[in-house]
Design an enzyme around this catalytic site. Structure first.
Site, PDB file in Angstrom:
ATOM      1  N   CYS A   1     -91.325  -7.964  13.433  1.00 46.63           N
ATOM      2  CA  CYS A   1     -92.026  -8.325  14.674  1.00 46.63           C
ATOM      3  C   CYS A   1     -92.970  -7.222  15.118  1.00 46.63           C
ATOM      4  CB  CYS A   1     -91.023  -8.653  15.776  1.00 46.63           C
ATOM      5  SG  CYS A   1     -89.801  -7.359  16.062  1.00 46.63           S
TER       6      CYS A   1
ATOM      7  N   PRO B   1     -75.132 -14.669  13.003  1.00 45.50           N
ATOM      8  CA  PRO B   1     -76.219 -14.151  12.173  1.00 45.50           C
ATOM      9  C   PRO B   1     -77.095 -15.274  11.639  1.00 45.50           C
ATOM     10  CG  PRO B   1     -74.188 -14.219  10.919  1.00 45.50           C
ATOM     11  CD  PRO B   1     -73.838 -14.658  12.317  1.00 45.50           C
TER      12      PRO B   1
ATOM     13  N   GLU C   1     -85.820 -10.376  22.556  1.00 45.43           N
ATOM     14  CA  GLU C   1     -86.771  -9.611  21.740  1.00 45.43           C
ATOM     15  C   GLU C   1     -87.436 -10.620  20.824  1.00 45.43           C
ATOM     16  OE1 GLU C   1     -88.701  -8.179  19.044  1.00 45.43           O
ATOM     17  OE2 GLU C   1     -86.802  -7.650  18.087  1.00 45.43           O
TER      18      GLU C   1
END
Length: 481
Positions: A290, A181, A256
């Protein structure tokens, strides 16, 4: 005011389903971006911890892949139920370490949990096919198999949902997974580790490794021949680096990456509805998404009305700590991120932009930046080319449909786009012409666990969620009978 984490929040590594200190005993701090105050220290994973996690994953691979799909499905479904049961702890933790308002944190908990439910259902629907060879020489049998151990690197802006969007399909497909993370927001992921332990996930199938030095941890893992896939959500620059690192071993990759979403308002649009959509597309998560609308291209005939109404809505937003029920807009994640956003505003103003509201760094503690609206923006302004990742709306005008499409496509990114129109023919034309992976037509929020999430061009490749999401974790095998 000092706000405390939920009692019992894990701060150690999850190594194969068990809490563990770092191999060196090292820790690093996690801060509240709204105050700059220390929340806690978490274990700082080392390359040795990464090697241990991969060993556990390799050891668990065969048994997990052979686990009946219904059993994998039930574990994911139990994890879904546990996340929802513990929503208060997850939402509070997300707000404290990331900064978003508590209401938005609850929204992320619901959204993130849905990936676990969706892929619990997809786990039992993995299928192949069989056919007779056209030559008549035999039969073609096609099967799907898990790719093997996965490394997932997740961002700070949606610390739960960006993880479940990767963990869900990996586990559903039969792959063990190691999650690194973001250093800014490790606590939410550590809570999720506890959920999976309580859901009965076998040891070794999931490890969670917070680390202050990401490349020191991930580099050796990517170079290890036993790792078979890497999935990443984050900046395009880091994504390119990871792809280059993965190329030597031809790892399966899903990327991504960044976005620069245009938001088009045509002259036949419902302007009030467009403003509602603009608020959702721009201000969700404080603009730190995003998919956030980056550039507002508005038909000249309705530009003043749209700008006036959007400015009024944005000027009314109240900034403060996300746990304060009166807060509409929390802080940015760090002072560094705030400086990056402000630099883009300063650049635009120096090139002639007008500040309608906001645009000034406030005094006092916390990484706050006011909701901001700019117009009269020069075409060479950086914020038209670069991802803002903050609460800044940049408005420009267009005169023709072709001009709007050209402006929308004038970027190396291609993740999301939005537009408002009441003309069905125009809706179909524009949606087809936009060079992006996702289009919102008369709506400002498009993310859905049942829809394929991902982009084109420098926004990456691969899809998350939907039926396509699990395919990223499956290899295709052809058997000639």
């Amino acid at each position: 005011m000092t706000y405390d984490l939920p009692v019992g929040t894990p701060t150690q590594l999850w190594l194969g389903g068990k809490l563990s200190d770092s191999s060196t005993g090292a820790t690093f701090p996690v801060l509240d971006p709204a105050s700059g105050e220390l929340l806690t220290h978490v274990a700082d994973a080392t390359p040795e911890d990464g090697a241990h996690a991969l060993e556990l994953a390799v050891a668990a691979q065969a048994a997990w892949a052979a686990t009946p799909a219904r059993v994998r499905s039930e574990i994911l479904r139990t994890a879904f139920d546990l996340v929802r049961t513990r929503a208060d702890d997850f939402a509070r933790t997300i707000t404290l370490e990331m900064g978003k308002t508590l209401s938005e944190a609850y929204g992320e908990v619901n959204y993130g949990a849905e990936f676990l439910r969706w892929f619990a259902e997809e786990s039992v629907r993995i299928s192949g096919r069989t056919a007779t060879a056209p030559s008549g020489s035999g039969r073609i049998l096609v099967t799907k198999e898990p790719v093997g151990p996965v490394l997932a690197i997740t961002p700070w802006n949606f610390p739960l949902a960006m993880a479940t969007r990767k963990i869900g399909p990996a586990l559903a497909a039969g792959c063990p997974i190691i999650v690194k993370p973001a250093a800014e927001t490790p606590l939410t992921m550590l809570l999720l580790g506890q959920v999976f332990a309580d859901a009965g996930l076998p040891d070794g199938v999931l490890s969670i490794l917070p680390a202050s030095q990401a490349s020191a941890l991930t580099g050796p893992l990517i170079a290890d021949e036993r790792l078979r896939k890497i999935t990443f959500t984050g900046s395009t620059g880091i994504g390119k680096l990871l792809v280059r690192q993965s190329a030597d071993r031809l790892l399966r990759t899903s990327m991504e990456l960044g976005g620069n979403a245009p938001f088009l308002v045509f002259d036949d649009a419902d302007i009030d509805a467009a403003v509602d959509g603009a608020m959702a597309a721009k201000m969700r998560n404080g603009g730190e998404a995003c998919t956030a609308a980056n550039r507002f291209h508005v038909a000249r005939g309705v530009a003043d009305e749209f700008a006036d109404k959007l400015t009024a809505r944005i000027a009314a937003l109240r900034t403060g700590h996300g746990l304060d029920e009166n807060t509409d807009l929390g802080p940015l994640i760090t002072d560094k991120q705030r400086a990056s956003v402000h630099d883009l505003v300063v650049d635009a103003v120096e090139r002639g932009a007008r500040v309608r509201v906001g645009g000034q760094v406030p005094s006092g503690p916390g990484s706050f930046y006011p909701a901001t609206v700019l117009d009269l923006i020069s075409e060479d302004s950086r914020l038209l080319r670069e991802e803002i990742f903050g609460p800044v709306a940049a408005i420009t005008v267009f005169d023709t449909e072709d001009g709007a499409i050209a402006a929308a496509n004038a970027t190396e990114y291609g993740l999301a786009a939005y537009f408002y129109t009441r003309d069905l023919d125009r809706a179909m034309r524009v949606a087809a012409a936009l060079k992006v992976g996702m289009v919102g037509v008369n709506r400002g929020i498009i993310s859905d666990p049942a829809a394929p999430f991902g982009g084109v061009k420098e926004s990456g490749f691969g899809r998350e969620g939907a039926f396509e999401g699990i395919e990223e974790y499956l290899d295709t095998k052809y058997i000639a009978l």
